[in-house]
Design a protein around this motif. Structure first.
Motif, PDB file in Angstrom:
ATOM      1  N   ALA A   1      32.359  34.346  47.183  1.00 30.14           N
ATOM      2  CA  ALA A   1      32.557  35.415  46.202  1.00 30.14           C
ATOM      3  C   ALA A   1      31.478  36.474  46.344  1.00 30.14           C
ATOM      4  CB  ALA A   1      32.525  34.828  44.792  1.00 30.14           C
ATOM      5  N   GLY A   2      31.900  37.737  46.375  1.00 35.11           N
ATOM      6  CA  GLY A   2      30.974  38.852  46.435  1.00 35.11           C
ATOM      7  C   GLY A   2      30.284  39.067  47.774  1.00 35.11           C
TER       8      GLY A   2
ATOM      9  N   ALA B   1      40.751  37.633  47.288  1.00 29.97           N
ATOM     10  CA  ALA B   1      40.941  39.082  47.386  1.00 29.97           C
ATOM     11  C   ALA B   1      39.823  39.696  48.219  1.00 29.97           C
ATOM     12  CB  ALA B   1      40.947  39.707  45.988  1.00 29.97           C
ATOM     13  N   LEU B   2      40.190  40.766  48.948  1.00 31.27           N
ATOM     14  CA  LEU B   2      39.261  41.462  49.839  1.00 31.27           C
ATOM     15  C   LEU B   2      39.469  42.960  49.709  1.00 31.27           C
ATOM     16  CD1 LEU B   2      40.466  39.577  53.027  1.00 31.27           C
ATOM     17  CD2 LEU B   2      38.355  39.035  51.837  1.00 31.27           C
ATOM     18  N   LEU B   3      38.398  43.719  49.852  1.00 35.35           N
ATOM     19  CA  LEU B   3      38.509  45.143  50.096  1.00 35.35           C
ATOM     20  C   LEU B   3      38.169  45.297  51.569  1.00 35.35           C
ATOM     21  CD1 LEU B   3      38.969  48.057  49.291  1.00 35.35           C
ATOM     22  CD2 LEU B   3      36.553  48.168  48.599  1.00 35.35           C
TER      23      LEU B   3
ATOM     24  N   GLU C   1      42.926  47.101  49.411  1.00 36.00           N
ATOM     25  CA  GLU C   1      42.699  45.825  48.732  1.00 36.00           C
ATOM     26  C   GLU C   1      43.770  44.864  49.211  1.00 36.00           C
ATOM     27  OE1 GLU C   1      42.048  45.878  44.523  1.00 36.00           O
ATOM     28  OE2 GLU C   1      40.914  47.765  44.656  1.00 36.00           O
TER      29      GLU C   1
ATOM     30  N   GLY D   1      45.351  40.728  49.323  1.00 35.80           N
ATOM     31  CA  GLY D   1      45.451  39.431  48.677  1.00 35.80           C
ATOM     32  C   GLY D   1      46.300  38.506  49.530  1.00 35.80           C
TER      33      GLY D   1
ATOM     34  N   GLN E   1      34.549  43.613  51.904  1.00 36.40           N
ATOM     35  CA  GLN E   1      33.875  43.234  50.668  1.00 36.40           C
ATOM     36  C   GLN E   1      34.776  42.218  49.978  1.00 36.40           C
ATOM     37  OE1 GLN E   1      32.847  46.688  48.350  1.00 36.40           O
ATOM     38  NE2 GLN E   1      32.234  47.819  50.183  1.00 36.40           N
TER      39      GLN E   1
ATOM     40  N   GLY F   1      36.147  39.715  46.980  1.00 37.41           N
ATOM     41  CA  GLY F   1      36.319  39.741  45.533  1.00 37.41           C
ATOM     42  C   GLY F   1      35.561  38.634  44.825  1.00 37.41           C
ATOM     43  N   PRO F   2      35.631  38.623  43.484  1.00 37.94           N
ATOM     44  CA  PRO F   2      34.825  37.709  42.673  1.00 37.94           C
ATOM     45  C   PRO F   2      35.211  36.240  42.785  1.00 37.94           C
ATOM     46  CG  PRO F   2      36.293  38.994  41.281  1.00 37.94           C
ATOM     47  CD  PRO F   2      36.410  39.557  42.663  1.00 37.94           C
ATOM     48  N   GLN F   3      36.399  35.933  43.308  1.00 34.30           N
ATOM     49  CA  GLN F   3      36.765  34.521  43.464  1.00 34.30           C
ATOM     50  C   GLN F   3      36.624  34.033  44.893  1.00 34.30           C
ATOM     51  OE1 GLN F   3      38.885  37.113  43.083  1.00 34.30           O
ATOM     52  NE2 GLN F   3      41.000  36.472  43.232  1.00 34.30           N
TER      53      GLN F   3
END
Length: 122
Positions: A38-39, A59-61, A70, A72, A88, A90-92
């Motif tokens: 995450a992150g 999730a990714l940017l 973005e 998924g 980058q 995502g939070p999960q």
């Protein structure tokens, strides 16, 4: 050597900070199931390898060249040789499959880390 292996039997390797992979090398391709914390960030880089991939979870940017999106589960990417790209996470966190041609010989010597169960399949 067997033609078959379980993902959980593959060594877990450090690719970047917060990015680890279980990798299979063929004669002309490398396939990796990559676990991204995450992150975490995969900094901008490029390589001679053509790269194809798919997000399995999380999730990714993702930026490839000048295009960002973005992504998924079920989303894919195509990165031609020598095109700059970065990610980058995502939070999960996320799990992705990456395929490279030719093989990622630089990953053959990647640092192995403590074993843990694969994050995918859940």
């Amino acid at each position: 050597m067997s033609a078959f292996a379980s993902l959980s039997s593959l060594d877990l390797q450090r690719i970047w900070d917060g990015v680890h992979g279980r990798v299979v090398h063929g004669d002309r391709l490398t396939v990796g199931v990559i676990e991204l914390d995450a992150g975490s960030i995969v900094p901008e880089h490029s390589h001679d390898h053509e790269q194809l991939g798919m997000c399995l979870s999380g999730a990714l940017l993702f930026r490839v060249g000048d295009e960002s999106r973005e992504l998924g589960p079920g989303d894919t990417w195509t990165i031609p040789s020598n095109v700059p790209h970065e990610v980058q996470v995502g939070p999960q966190g996320a799990v992705v499959i990456d395929v490279f041609a030719p093989t990622r010989d630089d990953w053959r010597g990647a640092e192995q880390v403590e074993p843990r169960p694969p994050r995918w399949p859940a």
